[in-house]
Scaffold this motif. Sequence first.
Motif, PDB file in Angstrom:
ATOM      1  N   SER A 132       0.844  -1.200   0.000  1.00  0.00           N
ATOM      2  CA  SER A 132       0.000   0.000   0.000  1.00  0.00           C
ATOM      3  C   SER A 132       0.876   1.246   0.000  1.00  0.00           C
ATOM      4  CB  SER A 132      -0.908   0.016   1.241  1.00  0.00           C
ATOM      5  OG  SER A 132      -1.749  -1.120   1.259  1.00  0.00           O
ATOM      6  N   LEU A 133       0.413   2.286  -0.664  1.00  0.00           N
ATOM      7  CA  LEU A 133       1.160   3.537  -0.703  1.00  0.00           C
ATOM      8  C   LEU A 133       1.271   4.155   0.686  1.00  0.00           C
ATOM      9  CD1 LEU A 133      -0.321   5.200  -3.913  1.00  0.00           C
ATOM     10  CD2 LEU A 133       2.059   4.532  -3.588  1.00  0.00           C
ATOM     11  N   THR A 134       2.400   4.789   0.936  1.00  0.00           N
ATOM     12  CA  THR A 134       2.603   5.506   2.194  1.00  0.00           C
ATOM     13  C   THR A 134       1.644   6.684   2.273  1.00  0.00           C
ATOM     14  OG1 THR A 134       4.947   4.937   2.243  1.00  0.00           O
ATOM     15  CG2 THR A 134       4.264   6.822   3.572  1.00  0.00           C
ATOM     16  N   THR A 135       1.003   6.848   3.427  1.00  0.00           N
ATOM     17  CA  THR A 135       0.115   7.993   3.629  1.00  0.00           C
ATOM     18  C   THR A 135       0.935   9.135   4.226  1.00  0.00           C
ATOM     19  OG1 THR A 135      -1.804   6.564   3.986  1.00  0.00           O
ATOM     20  CG2 THR A 135      -1.965   8.843   4.759  1.00  0.00           C
ATOM     21  N   TYR A 136       1.187  10.147   3.426  1.00  0.00           N
ATOM     22  CA  TYR A 136       1.971  11.296   3.893  1.00  0.00           C
ATOM     23  C   TYR A 136       1.059  12.305   4.600  1.00  0.00           C
ATOM     24  CZ  TYR A 136       5.699   9.608   0.832  1.00  0.00           C
ATOM     25  OH  TYR A 136       6.667   8.845   0.228  1.00  0.00           O
ATOM     26  N   LYS A 137       1.477  12.732   5.779  1.00  0.00           N
ATOM     27  CA  LYS A 137       0.725  13.763   6.502  1.00  0.00           C
ATOM     28  C   LYS A 137       1.287  15.128   6.096  1.00  0.00           C
ATOM     29  CE  LYS A 137      -0.319  10.730  10.401  1.00  0.00           C
ATOM     30  NZ  LYS A 137      -0.200  10.519  11.873  1.00  0.00           N
ATOM     31  N   TRP A 138       0.902  15.551   4.889  1.00  0.00           N
ATOM     32  CA  TRP A 138       1.433  16.789   4.337  1.00  0.00           C
ATOM     33  C   TRP A 138       0.943  18.011   5.121  1.00  0.00           C
ATOM     34  CZ3 TRP A 138       5.353  16.215   1.270  1.00  0.00           C
ATOM     35  CH2 TRP A 138       5.431  15.151   0.380  1.00  0.00           C
ATOM     36  N   LYS A 139       1.855  18.926   5.355  1.00  0.00           N
ATOM     37  CA  LYS A 139       1.528  20.203   5.977  1.00  0.00           C
ATOM     38  C   LYS A 139       1.715  21.293   4.930  1.00  0.00           C
ATOM     39  CE  LYS A 139       3.019  23.424   9.593  1.00  0.00           C
ATOM     40  NZ  LYS A 139       4.044  23.702  10.642  1.00  0.00           N
ATOM     41  N   MET A 140       0.648  22.005   4.602  1.00  0.00           N
ATOM     42  CA  MET A 140       0.713  23.071   3.609  1.00  0.00           C
ATOM     43  C   MET A 140       1.365  24.304   4.235  1.00  0.00           C
ATOM     44  SD  MET A 140      -0.513  21.361   1.241  1.00  0.00           S
ATOM     45  CE  MET A 140      -1.669  20.061   0.780  1.00  0.00           C
ATOM     46  N   GLU A 141       2.471  24.752   3.627  1.00  0.00           N
ATOM     47  CA  GLU A 141       3.273  25.821   4.223  1.00  0.00           C
ATOM     48  C   GLU A 141       2.887  27.222   3.757  1.00  0.00           C
ATOM     49  OE1 GLU A 141       5.170  25.261   6.610  1.00  0.00           O
ATOM     50  OE2 GLU A 141       5.570  23.111   6.514  1.00  0.00           O
ATOM     51  N   GLY A 142       2.158  27.331   2.653  1.00  0.00           N
ATOM     52  CA  GLY A 142       1.712  28.642   2.193  1.00  0.00           C
ATOM     53  C   GLY A 142       2.715  29.400   1.346  1.00  0.00           C
ATOM     54  N   GLU A 143       3.896  28.824   1.104  1.00  0.00           N
ATOM     55  CA  GLU A 143       4.907  29.486   0.269  1.00  0.00           C
ATOM     56  C   GLU A 143       4.744  29.054  -1.187  1.00  0.00           C
ATOM     57  OE1 GLU A 143       8.938  29.225   1.720  1.00  0.00           O
ATOM     58  OE2 GLU A 143       8.209  28.778   3.742  1.00  0.00           O
ATOM     59  N   THR A 144       5.141  29.946  -2.097  1.00  0.00           N
ATOM     60  CA  THR A 144       5.080  29.622  -3.521  1.00  0.00           C
ATOM     61  C   THR A 144       6.404  29.962  -4.202  1.00  0.00           C
ATOM     62  OG1 THR A 144       4.240  31.808  -4.151  1.00  0.00           O
ATOM     63  CG2 THR A 144       2.607  30.109  -3.619  1.00  0.00           C
ATOM     64  N   ARG A 145       6.667  29.310  -5.337  1.00  0.00           N
ATOM     65  CA  ARG A 145       7.840  29.608  -6.153  1.00  0.00           C
ATOM     66  C   ARG A 145       7.570  29.101  -7.564  1.00  0.00           C
ATOM     67  NH1 ARG A 145      12.278  24.862  -5.076  1.00  0.00           N
ATOM     68  NH2 ARG A 145      13.119  25.698  -7.015  1.00  0.00           N
ATOM     69  N   GLN A 146       8.381  29.544  -8.493  1.00  0.00           N
ATOM     70  CA  GLN A 146       8.247  29.138  -9.883  1.00  0.00           C
ATOM     71  C   GLN A 146       9.248  28.030 -10.210  1.00  0.00           C
ATOM     72  OE1 GLN A 146       6.069  30.453 -12.430  1.00  0.00           O
ATOM     73  NE2 GLN A 146       5.028  31.284 -10.639  1.00  0.00           N
ATOM     74  N   ILE A 147       8.774  26.972 -10.836  1.00  0.00           N
ATOM     75  CA  ILE A 147       9.634  25.901 -11.340  1.00  0.00           C
ATOM     76  C   ILE A 147       9.256  25.657 -12.791  1.00  0.00           C
ATOM     77  CG2 ILE A 147      10.338  23.484 -11.158  1.00  0.00           C
ATOM     78  CD1 ILE A 147       9.745  23.566  -8.207  1.00  0.00           C
ATOM     79  N   GLY A 148      10.149  26.013 -13.696  1.00  0.00           N
ATOM     80  CA  GLY A 148       9.893  25.805 -15.119  1.00  0.00           C
ATOM     81  C   GLY A 148       8.647  26.480 -15.638  1.00  0.00           C
TER      82      GLY A 148
END
Length: 304
Positions: A132-148
Motif C-alpha cells: 500500500s502507498l505511504t500515507t503522507y501527513k502533508w503540511k501546507m506551508e503557504g509558500e510559492t515559487r516558480q519551477i519551469g
Amino acid sequence: MKKIFFSVSMILTFIVSHAQKDFQGMAVYESKTSTSDFKAQMSGNRDITPEMQKTIEERMKKMFEKTFILNFDKQASIYKEEEKLDAPGQGGGMRMMASMMGGGGTYYKNVKDKSYAVDKEFMGKEFLIKDSLTTYKWKMEGETRQIGGYTCYKATAVIPASKTDFRNFRPKKEEDKKADEKKAAEAKAADGKAKTTSFFDELDMPKEITITAWYTMDIPVNQGPEGYWGLPGLILEVNDGKTIILCSKIVLNPKDRVEIKAPNNGKVISQKDYDETIIKKMEEFRSMNQGQGGRGGMQMRMSR
C-alpha cells in the motif's frame, strides 16, 4: 427544452470523462544526492590515495546523480530510471550500492486504489514488491515559487527513514565515533581481542527525515516521483535534506503514448519483508567484510 438540456449535459459529461481517461503526461526528473560529507570523510582517511579518491568520487557521482522518467495519467504512473550503459568496473559492491540508490526497475503507483508495485534486483535475485502507498501527513506551508514556468506550492512531511535506501545513510558524528571507539577499547580490555571494523561502522541512519515538496495545481494529478504522492497537483520537486529530485521537463498529452501498467517480474514480497531480507543480507555482508579485514565479502549471492 428539458430534453435538449439533458442531451447537452450528457454530451459534455462524455467529453470531460473521455478527456480525463485519455489524458497522459510525461515528466523528466533529475535526482542528485549530496556527497560532500562522504568526500570530507575520505579526505581524512590516510589509507585512501588522491587517485583512489578521484576514482571513488567519479563512481559516486554516477550513482548519486540520475535521470528518471515519470509517465502518468489521472489514476496511475510509472517511474523509471533513464536507461544508460553500465560503465566498466561498475561491479561488486558499487553495483550493490547502486541498487539501493532509488533506482532499479519500474515503480508503479495507482493512486485510486492506493497501491504500488516495484521490481528490484538485489545481488542476483529479482523481487516484485507489492504494498500500500505511504500515507503522507502533508503540511501546507503557504509558500510559492516558480519551477519551469509553473507556480508551485510548498508542503512538508516527516517520515521514517528507510533502512534499505543507501541515500539515507550519513557519516557518524565525531562524538558518536568517539563513543564507539571507547566501547571498542573497553571490549578489547575485557577479552583481549580488537574489534574489526568495516565501512558500515562509519555510517549512521536517522530515525526520521523531513520531506519538502513543491507541487503545481496547474497539473491537477495526484502524482510525483518515486513513491511521493498525495498533493492536489503534480510534485515537481522533492528535497529530503540530502537528495533533491527536480523536474526538468514536462510534456502533456505526448504523441508517443506509454502503456502505464504494473511490473510483473520477480518474487512477490511485501515492503516489510523485502526490507528485512535486505537488512539481513547487509548484516551478513558486514560480518564477512569484518572477517576479511575490510576486504572481500563481495562474492555473496542471494539463495534462490
